[in-house]
Design a protein around this motif. Structure first.
Motif, mmCIF file in Angstrom:
data_model
loop_
_atom_site.group_PDB
_atom_site.id
_atom_site.type_symbol
_atom_site.label_atom_id
_atom_site.label_comp_id
_atom_site.label_asym_id
_atom_site.label_seq_id
_atom_site.Cartn_x
_atom_site.Cartn_y
_atom_site.Cartn_z
ATOM 1 N N ALA A 90 -81.012 21.787 -4.999
ATOM 2 C CA ALA A 90 -82.090 22.686 -4.547
ATOM 3 C C ALA A 90 -83.241 22.216 -4.728
ATOM 4 N N GLU A 91 -83.857 21.475 -5.962
ATOM 5 C CA GLU A 91 -84.983 20.974 -6.143
ATOM 6 C C GLU A 91 -85.449 20.063 -4.908
ATOM 7 N N ARG A 92 -84.362 19.253 -4.496
ATOM 8 C CA ARG A 92 -85.075 18.243 -3.519
ATOM 9 C C ARG A 92 -85.314 19.174 -2.314
ATOM 10 N N LEU A 93 -84.515 19.937 -1.795
ATOM 11 C CA LEU A 93 -84.622 20.836 -0.870
ATOM 12 C C LEU A 93 -85.947 21.717 -0.889
ATOM 13 N N GLN A 94 -86.181 22.415 -1.845
ATOM 14 C CA GLN A 94 -87.333 22.992 -2.153
ATOM 15 C C GLN A 94 -88.569 22.282 -2.056
ATOM 16 N N ALA A 95 -88.386 21.030 -2.524
ATOM 17 C CA ALA A 95 -89.737 20.023 -2.557
ATOM 18 C C ALA A 95 -90.032 19.797 -1.089
ATOM 19 N N VAL A 96 -88.940 19.362 -0.074
ATOM 20 C CA VAL A 96 -89.271 19.392 1.267
ATOM 21 C C VAL A 96 -89.885 20.538 1.879
ATOM 22 N N ARG A 97 -89.454 21.632 1.396
ATOM 23 C CA ARG A 97 -89.809 23.018 2.188
ATOM 24 C C ARG A 97 -91.202 23.159 1.670
ATOM 25 N N ASP A 98 -91.510 23.081 0.337
ATOM 26 C CA ASP A 98 -92.736 23.073 0.084
ATOM 27 C C ASP A 98 -94.055 22.506 0.352
ATOM 28 N N ALA A 99 -93.673 21.354 0.832
ATOM 29 C CA ALA A 99 -94.545 20.260 1.316
ATOM 30 C C ALA A 99 -94.591 20.360 2.865
ATOM 31 N N HIS A 100 -93.618 20.754 3.479
ATOM 32 C CA HIS A 100 -93.582 20.474 4.959
ATOM 33 C C HIS A 100 -93.000 21.772 5.903
ATOM 34 N N GLY A 101 -92.687 22.865 4.987
ATOM 35 C CA GLY A 101 -92.160 24.266 5.588
ATOM 36 C C GLY A 101 -90.605 24.237 5.850
ATOM 37 N N ALA A 102 -90.174 25.363 5.906
ATOM 38 C CA ALA A 102 -88.601 25.484 6.104
ATOM 39 C C ALA A 102 -88.038 24.761 7.405
ATOM 40 N N GLN A 103 -89.024 24.596 8.076
ATOM 41 C CA GLN A 103 -88.518 24.013 9.614
ATOM 42 C C GLN A 103 -88.303 22.551 9.199
ATOM 43 N N ALA A 104 -88.703 21.998 8.252
ATOM 44 C CA ALA A 104 -88.482 20.673 7.859
ATOM 45 C C ALA A 104 -86.917 20.241 7.372
ATOM 46 N N LEU A 105 -86.156 21.337 7.235
ATOM 47 C CA LEU A 105 -84.853 21.116 6.888
ATOM 48 C C LEU A 105 -84.105 21.407 8.133
ATOM 49 N N GLY A 106 -82.898 20.983 8.187
ATOM 50 C CA GLY A 106 -81.839 21.413 9.081
ATOM 51 C C GLY A 106 -80.317 21.210 8.735
ATOM 52 N N TYR A 107 -79.547 21.675 9.378
ATOM 53 C CA TYR A 107 -78.277 21.644 8.928
ATOM 54 C C TYR A 107 -77.263 21.201 10.353
ATOM 55 N N ASP A 389 -94.929 13.931 12.531
ATOM 56 C CA ASP A 389 -95.096 14.709 11.517
ATOM 57 C C ASP A 389 -94.287 15.921 11.344
ATOM 58 N N ALA A 390 -93.821 16.428 12.706
ATOM 59 C CA ALA A 390 -92.939 17.454 12.934
ATOM 60 C C ALA A 390 -91.708 17.392 12.682
ATOM 61 N N ARG A 391 -91.123 16.023 11.932
ATOM 62 C CA ARG A 391 -89.807 15.678 11.846
ATOM 63 C C ARG A 391 -89.143 16.381 11.248
ATOM 64 N N MET A 392 -87.876 16.413 11.021
ATOM 65 C CA MET A 392 -86.759 16.856 10.114
ATOM 66 C C MET A 392 -86.581 16.022 8.966
ATOM 67 N N ARG A 393 -86.664 16.572 7.762
ATOM 68 C CA ARG A 393 -86.974 15.758 6.565
ATOM 69 C C ARG A 393 -85.601 15.620 5.637
ATOM 70 N N ALA A 394 -84.988 16.836 5.645
ATOM 71 C CA ALA A 394 -83.882 17.081 5.043
ATOM 72 C C ALA A 394 -82.671 17.661 5.841
ATOM 73 N N LEU A 395 -81.406 17.072 5.593
ATOM 74 C CA LEU A 395 -80.251 17.761 6.087
ATOM 75 C C LEU A 395 -79.119 17.901 5.215
ATOM 76 N N ILE A 396 -78.352 19.135 5.573
ATOM 77 C CA ILE A 396 -77.285 19.482 4.913
ATOM 78 C C ILE A 396 -76.157 19.361 5.795
ATOM 79 N N THR A 397 -75.301 18.554 5.653
ATOM 80 C CA THR A 397 -73.982 18.552 6.331
ATOM 81 C C THR A 397 -72.802 19.357 5.838
#
Ligand SMILES: Nc1nc2c(c(=O)[nH]1)N[C@H]1C(S)=C(S)[C@@H](COP(=O)(O)OP(=O)(O)OC[C@H]3O[C@@H](n4cnc5c(=O)[nH]c(N)nc54)[C@H](O)[C@@H]3O)O[C@H]1N2
Ligand SMILES: Nc1nc2c(c(=O)[nH]1)N[C@H]1C(S)=C(S)[C@@H](COP(=O)(O)OP(=O)(O)OC[C@H]3O[C@@H](n4cnc5c(=O)[nH]c(N)nc54)[C@H](O)[C@@H]3O)O[C@H]1N2
Ligand code: SF4
Ligand SMILES: [Mo]
Length: 747
Positions: A90-107, A389-397
């Motif tokens: 959760a911490e690592r995903l939140q860090a990505v979201r806080d820095a780059h927005g929810a869109q920086a996550l993908g699944y 900069d618009a790249r996806m930075r975190a991924l959940i499989t």
């Protein structure tokens, strides 16, 4: 049989057939002694295949992960406890979201999700919590063209008609090999027996496939078709229906639109015009159409060979359209809609238009279609070079192995290394999860109860089935649903209990009260009735009790509830499929739409490619499924892995002679995206010009923990050759069949 052996009845959770099993358990030693077919199961009647044994071997596999694993800076792995692991995620995903927005996550959601009710139901709260449009799944290497066609035609992409196999007398099968796959979007244990019975009763089975498959071997007739050209064949089929005055929609006519458009759009596609493209003689096409129409209860069925090809949506649509034009959709022995006990195919409000392009990928601008992005676009969304900069930075499989199952796996594998953070919900350290920072392993099939949630919706008879856990889960392990719920909850800063309660309340609000099947019941009453034990069974109880066979939360009613199913050792047969249209249509005005513009618009792309599709001597690669595999993930089980190398390239005798290749020699296969060396099997079962390589292999990579797969059947990965660039445009589905390749002998 000794006294300490207990027999547990449950369904097999490996493939869609969901056969009834008898699991012989030695409680003293906490071991499965044997698994056999359940003669008393009304669906499978004792049938099972070698993969049933996988349930035992997965449970016992010493390589299977039991505790969360975190990657250290030096690349080695350490075990964590669950609290630590979930908080860390959760911490690592939140860090990505806080820095780059929810869109920086993908699944990315993989296939076994569909085989586990907990996975299916609890992936939703995770997805809602993540709130990102970067949604990928195995669907865009699978049935998504069918979803899109149905979304447009009937208003619900997941209301998928299935062949009423036991009542049909002419089964026309394109792009499916149910004898190997055991039936897909057609859950029917022991397909071989059913097809033989169909023939013995005087019926016909006709298979169109570039390979003479196991199914073709039991068919009345097999016809080679050039890969990727089914849409042309099916358009010619429609053309003949009109030309020979054989269009008979019957009772469908009253609520069907687009019949005249079908006549107009098929006009140019005469059997003669398409023959040089499909490789199917015009007279043979006409004969097939006539035989189909002259049969009493024919059905036309298409599956993955039709979907994962250049014109997958057109071909999938045309299959349903042909069934409708001949009055075989929603008719006994034709393509019919199931009536699942969980109520997910009941009359409901009209659907909004399908969403297309609410999000677009950065580099190619590929649109999301009904919420899905092409899974092969994951790499370019991650790479800085492609997405900046618009790249996806975190991924959940979640239960996925896209490095082996998505197109151009090598590109994805290197892209995964660019992620800031990756978490894999998975039970193995494999080709995909080795790239993760954290792996969260769930309990496995024998350790949790299950309900055949997806496959009740695709079963050839209506049915409901609950299955018990065979073993108590080991201490310090977590069920799949709980992992997904915890991940979602911690990410948004709430508790699993609260997130679950919110979800159940919303569900109850939609299922009971005025305007529902239970108008007198309040959500509070429904919630009280289903109890407080969190998890998928409570959600299912809610759906079943408010569903079409349910007790309506009336304790004096004999209607269905979870408890009824818990007391049944076998599947509950809810009867033969029955006509459901127009009641369940969700299109505007509740019309069956035969020629929706979103689908027919793709005909211009088809026309434009006609010249290219003429036989130009290129080799085209297709895939194949084999009884002892399940995509990429059963290769680590000794019982299934043994035997001769199965990952071979099938090639026709004619091509082998031309290339000077002998049986079991190695060849090099090249495509735009890569090349590999593979053992060749020369056979008269292949259409000349076509080669076939199974998918899911390509083990033996450094850093994986797959002792058996890496040693016994590593094979090569067909998705090193599949290309992530070309797409079936309307659905954004990739092409796994009909890949242009060059093959040369290795000297
Ligand atoms: N070339 C080519 N490629 C294809 C196809 C093809 O025909 N040709 N077919 C496509 C199709 S139809 C599909 S569905 C996809 C499948 O694509 P994926 O779903 O990405 O791949 P699978 O091989 O099914 O991998 C399943 C993963 O789930 C994990 N797993 C298994 N059981 C469990 C469990 O109980 N819990 C958890 N947490 N994890 C579990 C396994 O370890 C594995 O990592 O492949 C597609 N790829
Ligand atoms: N044993 C086993 N069973 C499985 C799986 C597995 O990996 N192993 N995977 C499961 C999954 S995830 C799925 S989605 C289902 C899929 O179930 P099916 O759709 O039955 O899959 P396949 O057996 O791959 O059959 C596809 C057929 O399409 C043919 N084909 C290829 N290209 C073309 C074409 O252009 N036109 C036509 N007409 N035919 C073509 C292929 O030769 C092949 O025979 O199977 C499921 N069951
Ligand atoms: S056919 Fe499918 S469901 Fe039946 S035993 Fe084999 S793997 Fe299990
Ligand atoms: Mo699949």
């Amino acid at each position: 049989m000794t006294d300490n052996i207990e027999i547990v009845h449950r369904s097999c959770a490996i493939c869609e057939a969901s056969c009834g099993l008898r699991v012989h358990v030695n409680r003293a030693e906490q071991r499965v002694e044997r698994i056999d077919g359940d003669d008393d199961d009304p669906r499978s009647r004792g049938y099972l295949c070698p993969k049933a044994y996988a349930m035992k071997e997965i449970y016992e596999d010493p390589d299977r992960l039991r505790r969360p694993l975190r990657k250290r800076a030096d690349g080695s792995w350490e075990e964590l406890d669950w609290e630590q692991a979930l908080d860390y995620a959760a911490e690592r995903l939140q860090a990505v979201r806080d820095a780059h927005g929810a869109q920086a996550l993908g699944y990315y959601i993989g296939n076994p999700t569909g085989h586990n009710a907990g996975g299916q139901l609890y992936v939703q709260p995770l997805i809602m919590s993540l709130g990102t449009p970067r949604s990928f799944s195995a669907a865009t290497m699978d049935q998504f063209p069918q979803n899109v066609a149905l979304r447009e035609m009937v208003g619900d992409g997941w209301m998928m008609p299935v062949p009423d196999l036991d009542h049909c007398d002419y089964f026309l099968c394109l792009g499916g090999n149910p004898l190997a796959s055991q039936g897909s979007l057609m859950s029917a244990p022991n397909i071989g027996k059913r097809l033989r019975a169909l023939r013995e009763a005087g019926g016909r089975v006709v298979v169109l496939d570039p390979r003479r498959t196991e199914t073709a071997e039991v068919a009345s007739q097999h016809v080679f078709i050039r890969p990727g050209t089914d849409a042309w064949f099916l358009l010619a089929f429609v053309n003949v229906l009109f030309a020979e005055d054989r269009v008979r929609p019957g009772r469908l006519a009253e609520f069907t639109d687009g019949i005249d458009e079908m006549r107009a759009l098929s006009e140019e596609f005469t059997p003669e015009a398409v023959a040089p493209i499909t490789g199917i003689d015009a007279d043979l096409t006409r004969r097939i159409v006539r035989e189909f129409c002259d049969a009493k209860r024919p059905v036309c069925y298409g599956r993955i060979g039709l979907c994962t090809q250049e014109f997958g949506t057109l071909a999938s649509w045309l299959v349903y359209a042909i069934d409708a034009l001949t009055g075989r959709l929603d008719a006994v022995g034709g393509m019919m809609f199931t009536r699942p006990a969980t109520g997910n195919a009941e009359p409901g409000p009209e659907a909004e238009p399908m969403s297309v392009g609410a999000y677009r990928t950065v580099l190619r601008g590929l649109p999301e279609v009904d919420g899905q992005l092409p899974c092969g676009a994951m790499a370019e969304e991650i790479e800085e070079a492609s997405a900046g900069d618009a790249r996806m930075r975190a991924l959940i499989t979640v239960c996925g192995n896209p490095v082996l199952s998505a197109p151009n796996g090598p590109r994805l594998a290197s892209a995964l290394e660019e992620l800031d953070f990756m978490v894999a919900v998975d039970i193995y350290l494999n080709e995909t999860t080795r790239h993760a920072d954290l792996i969260l392993p769930s309990t496995v099939q024998l350790e949790h109860e299950n309900y055949d949630f997806l496959f009740q919706t695709t079963s050839i008879r209506n049915m409901a089935r609950w299955s018990p856990a065979v073993f108590e889960p080991e201490p310090d392990t977590m069920d799949h649903w709980r992992i997904l719920l915890e991940l979602g909850a911690r990410y948004v800063g709430t508790t699993a209990e609260d997130l679950d309660a919110a979800m159940v309340r919303t569900m109850a609000g939609g299922l009971v009260g005025p305007g529902t099947r239970c108008p007198e019941v309040t959500p509070e009453q429904a919630l009280e009735a289903i109890g407080e034990t969190m998890g998928p069974m409570r959600l299912l109880d809610l759906m079943i009790r408010s569903g079409p066979y349910g007790d309506g939360f009336d304790d004096t009613s004999s209607g269905l509830r979870m408890e009824t199913l818990r007391n049944l050792p076998h599947a509950l047969d809810l009867g033969a499929l029955e006509p459901r249209l127009p009641g369940v249509l969700k299109t505007p005005g509740r019309r069956l739409r035969l020629a929706p513009e979103y689908l027919t618009a793709d005909l211009s792309r088809l026309r434009a490619s006609s010249d290219r599709r003429l036989d130009d001597g290129r080799m085209l690669m297709i895939g194949r499924r084999q009884m002892r595999n399940m995509n990429s993930w059963l290769h680590n089980l000794p019982h299934l892995a043994r035997g001769r190398n199965r990952c071979t390239l099938l090639m026709s005798v004619k091509d082998a002679d031309r290339l000077g290749v002998r049986d079991r020699e190695s060849v090099r296969v090249r495509s735009r995206s890569g090349h590999l060396d593979v053992e060749c099997e020369v056979t008269d079962a292949m259409m000349p010009g076509v080669v076939s390589l199974p998918h899911g292999f390509g083990h033996g990579r450094e850093g994986t923990r797959l002792g058996v797969a890496n040693q016994v059947q590593p094979g090569v990965c067909s998705n090193d050759l599949t290309d992530e660039l070309p797409l079936d445009v309307p659905s954004g589905t990739h092409i796994a069949n009909g890949i242009p390749v060059e093959v040369e002998r290795l000297v």
